[in-house]
Design an enzyme around this catalytic site. Structure first.
Site, mmCIF file in Angstrom:
data_model
loop_
_atom_site.group_PDB
_atom_site.id
_atom_site.type_symbol
_atom_site.label_atom_id
_atom_site.label_comp_id
_atom_site.label_asym_id
_atom_site.label_seq_id
_atom_site.Cartn_x
_atom_site.Cartn_y
_atom_site.Cartn_z
ATOM 1 N N TYR A 98 45.275 24.758 89.135
ATOM 2 C CA TYR A 98 44.887 25.592 87.997
ATOM 3 C C TYR A 98 43.500 26.226 88.143
ATOM 4 O O TYR A 98 43.333 27.417 87.817
ATOM 5 C CB TYR A 98 45.010 24.794 86.696
ATOM 6 C CG TYR A 98 46.435 24.717 86.213
ATOM 7 C CD1 TYR A 98 46.965 25.699 85.381
ATOM 8 C CD2 TYR A 98 47.277 23.683 86.619
ATOM 9 C CE1 TYR A 98 48.278 25.653 84.955
ATOM 10 C CE2 TYR A 98 48.595 23.624 86.203
ATOM 11 C CZ TYR A 98 49.095 24.611 85.370
ATOM 12 O OH TYR A 98 50.398 24.568 84.962
ATOM 13 N N GLU A 140 53.172 19.148 81.964
ATOM 14 C CA GLU A 140 53.714 18.854 83.290
ATOM 15 C C GLU A 140 53.517 17.395 83.675
ATOM 16 O O GLU A 140 54.359 16.803 84.371
ATOM 17 C CB GLU A 140 53.078 19.793 84.318
ATOM 18 C CG GLU A 140 53.599 21.225 84.186
ATOM 19 C CD GLU A 140 52.637 22.280 84.689
ATOM 20 O OE1 GLU A 140 51.739 21.946 85.498
ATOM 21 O OE2 GLU A 140 52.781 23.453 84.278
#
Length: 402
Positions: A98, A140
């Site tokens: 990310y 997630e």
């Protein structure tokens, strides 16, 4: 923990949403080029065919716009976040990815828009991205915690069966001899193969096409031949031509939020086009294996008998399950195609011809197939009074149903 956005930051992000509506694809295409130049190893995580066509950049641009436009009401994004997190988990996207994405995306905004973005607005976007990353990473993490295994796992192709002129099934058994994982009917796995012409691994998602039973995981893959406008499918060609019985393939744990609701007893209408039949087979096979008495309408469309896969399986299922009916449409009836045996109707799916069988007020409708096909079926069902909340779809390519 990332702190909540300030009212000023929310206002700035929302105000720049129209910028992504107009320039989003330019920004995201620049972003992918920039990120892959800086971190070429990440090419292994992304479908390079979608990169070449620009469809992945378009999808990301629409997602960023939707996030910005709804920054003050994230609940309006609905199932989109769930769909994305399942895909990320299937592709083995991890928290460390990310910051890389964020750095390159924000840099691309500046490099494309230049002075049109002031420092305060850029900082607002930085905070908004951090908030989104936190949401995605948390969702997630739960998927990874509940997954049958982590990352890629080697499977042996124990059987390879040609199902039609286009579709071949691969029976995958764990290389370590353990039982195959359970899953929810409708879910998919990611299969990874090395593509020599690209010099990278390439992942693809394939729906599981059998009931969960612990013996194997089966995927049924259409060979994408390609044409002048669209190149042949790299992974599907490799699987069809280069993967034989005994080969090892790398597979991630089953994922996907498109799944049969097995808690209900109400009717089910399974609607598929072409290779979209695969998750429907899993759903119907599961209901049959459980001895379910739910009313099931199996509606399938394909071009003709040569590309119609699993005809015998469907005939056997109908013969042993009185609660199941079928409506098979052939767009082009061939000389050897038999009406009432191979297919039922000529032409495209027309619900007016099967209303009593397949338009049921308390049913749930499951769609899978090409995007245009699914949109047409959804529109037709809604026009007939079906509640959109009862229509569920699987989307592997670009876009989402409106």
């Amino acid at each position: 923990m990332t702190s909540a956005l300030t009212p000023d930051q929310i206002s700035r992000v929302k105000a720049t949403a129209p910028v992504f509506a107009e320039h989003g694809a330019t920004i995201t295409k620049h972003f992918y080029r920039r990120m892959f130049a800086n971190r070429p190893e990440l090419r292994n995580l992304f479908n390079q065919t979608h990169q070449e066509s620009g469809s992945q950049a378009d999808v990301l641009a629409r997602a960023v716009y939707a996030y910005a436009a709804n920054i003050d009401n994230l609940g309006a994004l609905g199932s989109a976040v769930g769909r994305i997190t399942h895909k990320h988990a299937s592709l083995n996207i991890r928290p460390e990815h990310y910051p890389i994405v964020g750095e390159n995306l924000l840099a691309s905004v500046v490099e494309v828009l230049g002075d049109a973005v002031d420092a305060a607005t850029l900082e607002a976007w930085r905070a908004a991205y951090a908030q989104l990353a936190q949401i995605m990473i948390g969702a997630e993490a739960k998927l990874y915690d509940n997954a049958a295994w982590s990352g890629y796992r080697p499977f042996i192709v124990s059987r390879k069966v040609v199902e039609s002129d286009e579709i071949t099934s691969f029976y995958l058994t764990p290389a370590d001899g353990a039982q195959a994982a359970g899953f929810e009917p409708g879910q998919y796995v990611t299969v990874k193969r090395y593509v020599g012409e690209l010099g990278v691994d390439q992942p693809r998602q394939y729906s599981l096409s059998d009931a969960p039973h612990g013996k194997w995981l089966r995927i049924s893959v259409k060979r994408e031949a390609g044409n002048e406008a669209v190149p042949a499918g790299r992974l599907s060609t490799l699987l069809h031509e280069g993967v034989e019985e005994g080969s090892i393939v790398e597979v991630t744990a089953p994922m996907g939020d498109f799944r049969l609701d097995r808690t209900k007893s109400t009717p089910v209408v399974l609607i598929s086009g072409g290779v979209g039949i695969t998750p429907m087979m899993s759903m119907l096979s599961t209901l049959a294996a459980e001895g379910s008495t739910r009313r099931v309408a199996f509606v399938h469309a394909c071009r003709n008998g040569k590309v119609h896969a699993f005809k015998q399986w469907l005939a056997q299922t109908l013969a042993t399950n009185a609660n199941v009916s079928r409506a098979v449409f052939y767009e082009e009836v061939g000389a050897t195609d038999r009406q009432g045996v191979d297919y039922d109707f000529e032409g495209r799916i027309d619900f007016s011809r099967i209303a009593e069988q397949a338009v049921l007020p308390d049913a749930d409708y499951y769609l899978c197939g090409p995007m245009a096909f699914m949109q047409a079926q959804r529109d037709a069902l809604v026009a007939l009074g079906v509640d959109p909340a009862r229509i569920h779809s699987e989307v592997f390519g670009s876009g989402a149903l409106a």
